[in-house]
Scaffold this motif. Structure first.
Motif, PDB file in Angstrom:
ATOM      1  N   GLU A  92      52.728 -25.521 -48.764  1.00 33.11           N
ATOM      2  CA  GLU A  92      51.470 -25.219 -48.332  1.00 33.11           C
ATOM      3  C   GLU A  92      51.268 -24.178 -47.334  1.00 33.11           C
ATOM      4  O   GLU A  92      50.382 -23.411 -47.280  1.00 33.11           O
ATOM      5  N   ARG A  93      52.166 -24.596 -46.404  1.00 34.80           N
ATOM      6  CA  ARG A  93      52.004 -23.324 -45.110  1.00 34.80           C
ATOM      7  C   ARG A  93      53.359 -23.358 -44.545  1.00 34.80           C
ATOM      8  O   ARG A  93      54.204 -24.067 -44.551  1.00 34.80           O
ATOM      9  N   ALA A  94      53.609 -22.148 -43.893  1.00 33.94           N
ATOM     10  CA  ALA A  94      54.834 -21.852 -43.270  1.00 33.94           C
ATOM     11  C   ALA A  94      54.576 -21.044 -42.040  1.00 33.94           C
ATOM     12  O   ALA A  94      53.874 -19.993 -42.186  1.00 33.94           O
ATOM     13  N   HIS A  95      54.955 -21.244 -41.055  1.00 38.65           N
ATOM     14  CA  HIS A  95      54.956 -20.405 -39.575  1.00 38.65           C
ATOM     15  C   HIS A  95      55.961 -20.628 -38.866  1.00 38.65           C
ATOM     16  O   HIS A  95      56.854 -21.537 -38.889  1.00 38.65           O
ATOM     17  N   ARG A  96      56.096 -19.664 -38.166  1.00 41.10           N
ATOM     18  CA  ARG A  96      57.216 -19.663 -37.020  1.00 41.10           C
ATOM     19  C   ARG A  96      56.756 -20.314 -35.785  1.00 41.10           C
ATOM     20  O   ARG A  96      55.527 -20.411 -35.454  1.00 41.10           O
ATOM     21  N   ILE A  97      57.747 -20.990 -35.226  1.00 43.29           N
ATOM     22  CA  ILE A  97      57.426 -21.863 -33.899  1.00 43.29           C
ATOM     23  C   ILE A  97      58.022 -21.113 -32.748  1.00 43.29           C
ATOM     24  O   ILE A  97      59.242 -20.681 -32.683  1.00 43.29           O
ATOM     25  N   GLY A  98      57.453 -21.159 -31.401  1.00 46.23           N
ATOM     26  CA  GLY A  98      57.970 -20.667 -30.280  1.00 46.23           C
ATOM     27  C   GLY A  98      57.493 -19.480 -29.897  1.00 46.23           C
ATOM     28  O   GLY A  98      57.014 -18.677 -30.670  1.00 46.23           O
ATOM     29  N   MET A  99      58.032 -18.873 -28.744  1.00 45.84           N
ATOM     30  CA  MET A  99      57.737 -17.547 -28.278  1.00 45.84           C
ATOM     31  C   MET A  99      58.926 -16.669 -29.158  1.00 45.84           C
ATOM     32  O   MET A  99      59.874 -16.995 -29.156  1.00 45.84           O
ATOM     33  N   LYS A 100      58.370 -15.340 -29.360  1.00 48.70           N
ATOM     34  CA  LYS A 100      59.402 -14.552 -30.206  1.00 48.70           C
ATOM     35  C   LYS A 100      60.152 -13.890 -29.069  1.00 48.70           C
ATOM     36  O   LYS A 100      60.114 -13.753 -28.038  1.00 48.70           O
ATOM     37  N   ASN A 101      61.591 -13.941 -29.635  1.00 50.13           N
ATOM     38  CA  ASN A 101      62.731 -13.398 -28.867  1.00 50.13           C
ATOM     39  C   ASN A 101      63.601 -12.469 -29.776  1.00 50.13           C
ATOM     40  O   ASN A 101      63.708 -12.861 -30.791  1.00 50.13           O
ATOM     41  N   ASN A 102      63.819 -11.246 -29.126  1.00 50.38           N
ATOM     42  CA  ASN A 102      64.588 -10.442 -29.839  1.00 50.38           C
ATOM     43  C   ASN A 102      66.010 -10.873 -29.903  1.00 50.38           C
ATOM     44  O   ASN A 102      66.848 -10.122 -30.826  1.00 50.38           O
ATOM     45  N   SER A 103      66.310 -11.784 -29.299  1.00 49.80           N
ATOM     46  CA  SER A 103      68.065 -12.185 -29.498  1.00 49.80           C
ATOM     47  C   SER A 103      68.459 -13.214 -30.675  1.00 49.80           C
ATOM     48  O   SER A 103      69.328 -13.020 -31.148  1.00 49.80           O
ATOM     49  N   PHE A 104      67.175 -13.930 -31.046  1.00 49.52           N
ATOM     50  CA  PHE A 104      67.529 -14.753 -32.307  1.00 49.52           C
ATOM     51  C   PHE A 104      65.942 -15.058 -33.043  1.00 49.52           C
ATOM     52  O   PHE A 104      65.056 -14.917 -32.265  1.00 49.52           O
ATOM     53  N   PRO A 105      66.072 -15.143 -34.343  1.00 42.19           N
ATOM     54  CA  PRO A 105      64.913 -15.401 -34.881  1.00 42.19           C
ATOM     55  C   PRO A 105      64.429 -17.051 -34.556  1.00 42.19           C
ATOM     56  O   PRO A 105      65.084 -17.977 -34.226  1.00 42.19           O
ATOM     57  N   ARG A 106      63.043 -16.922 -34.674  1.00 40.60           N
ATOM     58  CA  ARG A 106      62.627 -18.253 -34.450  1.00 40.60           C
ATOM     59  C   ARG A 106      62.507 -19.187 -35.735  1.00 40.60           C
ATOM     60  O   ARG A 106      62.661 -18.733 -36.715  1.00 40.60           O
TER      61      ARG A 106
END
Length: 205
Positions: free
Chosen positions: A86-100
């Motif tokens: 139904e839905r999919a989203h990233r959680i947390g603040m974006k970080n270039n070191s690792f994917p959310r």
């Protein structure tokens, strides 16, 4: 003066008893709310270390996840068509070191069971993973039980999770939670036993 001090001590014990029982009631209420929140999350799965592709919308994240299900989890086409996200989203603040992490809400139990069944295909060396979403505190309790879970797996005891509890055969293992002593308001007993545990306030996402 001695009589007045004795009366004040007795009154103080009564107040401490009432405060302790109130704290216990709040603790029990918090537990109920945590499990209620967990039940509301029962159709959600969390996917770990799925590479980010600069998604700018929920639909783009959903497409990334569907590709992950096909290529990394190796779910065949006939079962992919049965998975309804139904839905999919990233959680947390974006970080270039690792994917959310990605949180996906699934439409039904069939979708969830298919994904969990194929989770064994994930490459652990790339730190891929998938699990049922839980409130932060329940997740922490589950994390503390992971050594016991791995030990039971090694011994081929077929351990299973029930929210934050670990079920091994007929045994249920849980993290011991702080329980506040309920003080009887009998003055003599309260005078001897009244102890109040105070905790700093905590917040939950």
């Amino acid at each position: 003066l001695h009589k007045e001090v004795s009366q004040l001590q007795s009154r103080n014990c009564i107040l401490e008893g009432r405060l302790t029982r109130t704290e216990k009631a709040l603790s029990d209420t918090k537990e109920e709310l945590l499990y209620m929140q967990a039940r509301q999350m029962r159709d959600n799965l969390v996917f770990y270390n799925v590479p980010e592709c600069n998604e700018k919308s929920y639909d783009e994240t959903k497409a990334v996840l569907q590709k992950f299900l096909k290529e990394e989890m190796k779910i065949p086409e006939n079962e992919l068509h049965q998975i309804n996200i139904e839905r999919a989203h990233r959680i947390g603040m974006k970080n270039n070191s690792f994917p959310r992490n990605i949180v996906a809400k699934l439409a039904n139990d069939t979708s969830k069971s298919i994904i969990l069944r194929f989770s064994k295909n994930l490459d652990k060396r790339r730190k891929f993973g998938v699990s049922t979403q839980l409130p932060k505190e329940l997740s922490e309790r589950k994390r503390q039980l992971l050594p016991k879970y791995k030990e039971a797996q090694t011994q081929k005891k077929n351990p299973k999770w029930n929210m934050d509890k670990l079920v091994i055969g007929s045994q249920t293992v849980a993290v011991e939670k702080d329980r506040i002593k309920d003080i009887n308001l009998n003055l003599e007993e309260a005078t001897q036993d009244a102890k109040v545990q105070r905790y700093p306030p905590r917040t939950y996402d």
